[in-house]
Design a protein around this motif. Structure first.
Motif, PDB file in Angstrom:
ATOM      1  N   THR A  11       0.856  -1.188   0.000  1.00 40.11           N
ATOM      2  CA  THR A  11       0.000   0.000   0.000  1.00 40.11           C
ATOM      3  C   THR A  11       0.890   1.235   0.000  1.00 40.11           C
ATOM      4  O   THR A  11       1.826   1.329   0.791  1.00 40.11           O
ATOM      5  N   VAL A  12       0.614   2.167  -0.901  1.00 45.94           N
ATOM      6  CA  VAL A  12       1.351   3.425  -0.985  1.00 45.94           C
ATOM      7  C   VAL A  12       0.373   4.567  -0.722  1.00 45.94           C
ATOM      8  O   VAL A  12      -0.766   4.531  -1.202  1.00 45.94           O
ATOM      9  N   VAL A  13       0.796   5.553   0.050  1.00 41.52           N
ATOM     10  CA  VAL A  13      -0.076   6.686   0.374  1.00 41.52           C
ATOM     11  C   VAL A  13       0.349   7.919  -0.416  1.00 41.52           C
ATOM     12  O   VAL A  13       1.516   8.329  -0.369  1.00 41.52           O
ATOM     13  N   ILE A  14      -0.609   8.488  -1.149  1.00 42.10           N
ATOM     14  CA  ILE A  14      -0.396   9.744  -1.860  1.00 42.10           C
ATOM     15  C   ILE A  14      -0.704  10.875  -0.872  1.00 42.10           C
ATOM     16  O   ILE A  14      -1.835  10.995  -0.401  1.00 42.10           O
ATOM     17  N   PRO A  15       0.274  11.710  -0.506  1.00 41.04           N
ATOM     18  CA  PRO A  15       0.046  12.733   0.516  1.00 41.04           C
ATOM     19  C   PRO A  15      -1.067  13.709   0.131  1.00 41.04           C
ATOM     20  O   PRO A  15      -1.323  13.975  -1.048  1.00 41.04           O
ATOM     21  N   ASN A  16      -1.714  14.243   1.146  1.00 48.46           N
ATOM     22  CA  ASN A  16      -2.829  15.163   0.943  1.00 48.46           C
ATOM     23  C   ASN A  16      -2.413  16.387   0.118  1.00 48.46           C
ATOM     24  O   ASN A  16      -3.169  16.872  -0.724  1.00 48.46           O
ATOM     25  N   ALA A  17      -1.211  16.893   0.370  1.00 50.96           N
ATOM     26  CA  ALA A  17      -0.742  18.066  -0.381  1.00 50.96           C
ATOM     27  C   ALA A  17      -0.662  17.756  -1.875  1.00 50.96           C
ATOM     28  O   ALA A  17      -0.983  18.610  -2.715  1.00 50.96           O
ATOM     29  N   VAL A  18      -0.247  16.547  -2.215  1.00 51.86           N
ATOM     30  CA  VAL A  18      -0.164  16.148  -3.624  1.00 51.86           C
ATOM     31  C   VAL A  18      -1.570  16.028  -4.214  1.00 51.86           C
ATOM     32  O   VAL A  18      -1.810  16.423  -5.367  1.00 51.86           O
ATOM     33  N   LEU A  19      -2.503  15.486  -3.436  1.00 48.32           N
ATOM     34  CA  LEU A  19      -3.889  15.382  -3.914  1.00 48.32           C
ATOM     35  C   LEU A  19      -4.434  16.755  -4.281  1.00 48.32           C
ATOM     36  O   LEU A  19      -5.112  16.918  -5.300  1.00 48.32           O
ATOM     37  N   ARG A  20      -4.125  17.753  -3.448  1.00 49.70           N
ATOM     38  CA  ARG A  20      -4.587  19.111  -3.746  1.00 49.70           C
ATOM     39  C   ARG A  20      -3.969  19.621  -5.044  1.00 49.70           C
ATOM     40  O   ARG A  20      -4.648  20.235  -5.875  1.00 49.70           O
ATOM     41  N   GLN A  21      -2.678  19.389  -5.216  1.00 55.11           N
ATOM     42  CA  GLN A  21      -1.998  19.827  -6.440  1.00 55.11           C
ATOM     43  C   GLN A  21      -2.592  19.156  -7.671  1.00 55.11           C
ATOM     44  O   GLN A  21      -2.653  19.756  -8.754  1.00 55.11           O
ATOM     45  N   GLU A  22      -3.033  17.920  -7.505  1.00 52.35           N
ATOM     46  CA  GLU A  22      -3.585  17.163  -8.630  1.00 52.35           C
ATOM     47  C   GLU A  22      -5.035  17.520  -8.934  1.00 52.35           C
ATOM     48  O   GLU A  22      -5.580  17.080  -9.934  1.00 52.35           O
ATOM     49  N   GLY A  23      -5.667  18.316  -8.044  1.00 55.71           N
ATOM     50  CA  GLY A  23      -7.029  18.761  -8.314  1.00 55.71           C
ATOM     51  C   GLY A  23      -8.119  18.004  -7.599  1.00 55.71           C
ATOM     52  O   GLY A  23      -9.291  18.069  -8.000  1.00 55.71           O
ATOM     53  N   ALA A  24      -7.777  17.284  -6.515  1.00 54.58           N
ATOM     54  CA  ALA A  24      -8.811  16.606  -5.727  1.00 54.58           C
ATOM     55  C   ALA A  24      -9.737  17.639  -5.095  1.00 54.58           C
ATOM     56  O   ALA A  24      -9.330  18.761  -4.784  1.00 54.58           O
ATOM     57  N   GLN A  25     -10.985  17.277  -4.898  1.00 53.60           N
ATOM     58  CA  GLN A  25     -11.968  18.194  -4.347  1.00 53.60           C
ATOM     59  C   GLN A  25     -11.671  18.490  -2.870  1.00 53.60           C
ATOM     60  O   GLN A  25     -11.285  17.599  -2.110  1.00 53.60           O
ATOM     61  N   PRO A  26     -11.879  19.754  -2.446  1.00 51.04           N
ATOM     62  CA  PRO A  26     -11.643  20.108  -1.043  1.00 51.04           C
ATOM     63  C   PRO A  26     -12.442  19.268  -0.053  1.00 51.04           C
ATOM     64  O   PRO A  26     -11.984  19.047   1.071  1.00 51.04           O
ATOM     65  N   VAL A  27     -13.645  18.795  -0.447  1.00 51.39           N
ATOM     66  CA  VAL A  27     -14.434  17.988   0.477  1.00 51.39           C
ATOM     67  C   VAL A  27     -13.655  16.750   0.906  1.00 51.39           C
ATOM     68  O   VAL A  27     -13.786  16.282   2.051  1.00 51.39           O
ATOM     69  N   LEU A  28     -12.817  16.221   0.031  1.00 52.08           N
ATOM     70  CA  LEU A  28     -11.981  15.064   0.373  1.00 52.08           C
ATOM     71  C   LEU A  28     -10.730  15.480   1.120  1.00 52.08           C
ATOM     72  O   LEU A  28     -10.427  14.952   2.203  1.00 52.08           O
ATOM     73  N   THR A  29      -9.998  16.439   0.571  1.00 53.15           N
ATOM     74  CA  THR A  29      -8.713  16.809   1.192  1.00 53.15           C
ATOM     75  C   THR A  29      -8.914  17.490   2.549  1.00 53.15           C
ATOM     76  O   THR A  29      -8.127  17.267   3.469  1.00 53.15           O
ATOM     77  N   ASP A  30      -9.962  18.288   2.685  1.00 51.83           N
ATOM     78  CA  ASP A  30     -10.239  18.919   3.967  1.00 51.83           C
ATOM     79  C   ASP A  30     -10.602  17.872   5.024  1.00 51.83           C
ATOM     80  O   ASP A  30     -10.197  17.987   6.192  1.00 51.83           O
ATOM     81  N   ALA A  31     -11.360  16.860   4.615  1.00 52.85           N
ATOM     82  CA  ALA A  31     -11.740  15.803   5.556  1.00 52.85           C
ATOM     83  C   ALA A  31     -10.517  15.018   6.008  1.00 52.85           C
ATOM     84  O   ALA A  31     -10.366  14.701   7.195  1.00 52.85           O
ATOM     85  N   ILE A  32      -9.636  14.694   5.069  1.00 54.28           N
ATOM     86  CA  ILE A  32      -8.423  13.963   5.424  1.00 54.28           C
ATOM     87  C   ILE A  32      -7.558  14.797   6.358  1.00 54.28           C
ATOM     88  O   ILE A  32      -7.016  14.292   7.358  1.00 54.28           O
ATOM     89  N   GLU A  33      -7.431  16.101   6.058  1.00 60.53           N
ATOM     90  CA  GLU A  33      -6.632  16.980   6.909  1.00 60.53           C
ATOM     91  C   GLU A  33      -7.196  17.040   8.322  1.00 60.53           C
ATOM     92  O   GLU A  33      -6.453  16.976   9.311  1.00 60.53           O
ATOM     93  N   ALA A  34      -8.523  17.170   8.442  1.00 62.37           N
ATOM     94  CA  ALA A  34      -9.155  17.232   9.761  1.00 62.37           C
ATOM     95  C   ALA A  34      -8.955  15.935  10.513  1.00 62.37           C
ATOM     96  O   ALA A  34      -8.664  15.932  11.715  1.00 62.37           O
TER      97      ALA A  34
END
Length: 261
Positions: free
Chosen positions: A233-256
């Motif tokens: 299993t490899v984890v793509i960091p949240n910061a990278v997800l944001r750079q790639e255009g993931a929706q804030p509803v996902l990245t904000d939830a992961i950050e919280a």
């Protein structure tokens, strides 16, 4: 008739707002998962959301119960095929328990006769606002979802997979870095080689799920039977997800979730 239309329209709008507000309230929290008695020795039952706050959480509990039915049936069939030497073990983790998302990672190890046992991982992510599995196309850009399809786990359970060249590239960038001192199954060089071979051509069907502790999106895909020890299993960091255009509803939830104690 005009007053009736205005009244029913206002009532409908109020019901709609109440419906939206209710599930959102429940989804804002971290849910507690209550372990359940094993289905049989070493065969874990799916946990349940303790004291579900709304219908969405009750729907998730019902769905988790249905997964128990799938593995019961599969384990019974396995025993019929493999006899006394057959076995089926299952472990379950919940890498994210809110806000907004509940991810469930299920690891199976089965032997139903033959030369070798089989191992498998299933990942299912539920939206705590609806009680349904997430629609990845609303959370990730098309470049990361690629071809969305359903795959079957060892017990026949259907799970969503993503076949994306960009998601695969992000995975490969982080797969068994040469400067890592982590101890893992399989020879690192041999594993890198087989993973690169699997990645040639069309991207494989990949499972993805949010991981609160790791602070990102976990990704894994199946490898040939002889190389299952290399299926990390490899984890793509949240910061990278944001750079790639993931929706804030996902990245904000992961950050919280990552910041929560």
């Amino acid at each position: 008739m005009n007053w009736f239309r205005r009244l029913t329209s206002a009532a409908g709008a109020g019901l709609c707002l109440a419906f939206l507000a209710g599930p959102t309230w429940g989804a804002d929290r971290t849910v507690q998962m209550a372990p359940q008695p094993d289905l049989k020795p070493d065969l874990a039952a799916m946990p349940q959301i303790a004291a579900p706050a709304d219908d969405a959480e009750r729907r998730i509990n019902a769905a988790l119960k249905r997964l128990d039915g799938n593995v019961r049936k599969a384990a019974k069939s396995c025993q019929a095929d493999g006899g006394a030497s057959s076995s089926w073990t299952r472990t379950i983790h919940t890498p994210m328990r809110g806000p907004r998302f509940l991810s469930v990672a299920i690891s199976d190890d089965m032997f139903c006769g033959g030369a070798h046992p089989s191992t498998g991982l299933m990942a299912i992510v539920y939206d705590l606002t609806t009680g349904a599995p997430v629609d990845w196309t609303t959370l990730l850009p098309a470049s990361l979802t690629g071809k969305v399809a359903l795959a079957e786990g060892l017990d026949g359970t259907k799970m969503v997979t993503l076949a994306s060249k960009r998601l695969l590239a992000l995975y490969l960038e982080r797969y068994r870095p040469k400067d890592s001192k982590a101890k893992r199954e399989g020879d690192d060089n041999a594993c890198r080689e087989v993973v690169q071979e699997t990645a040639q051509g069309d991207p494989p069907a990949m499972m993805a799920w949010p991981d609160a502790k790791a602070g990102g999106l976990a990704v894994q895909f199946d490898l040939p039977h002889y190389a299952q020890a290399c299926a990390d299993t490899v984890v793509i960091p949240n910061a990278v997800l944001r750079q790639e255009g993931a929706q804030p509803v996902l990245t904000d939830a992961i950050e919280a979730a990552h910041a929560a104690p």
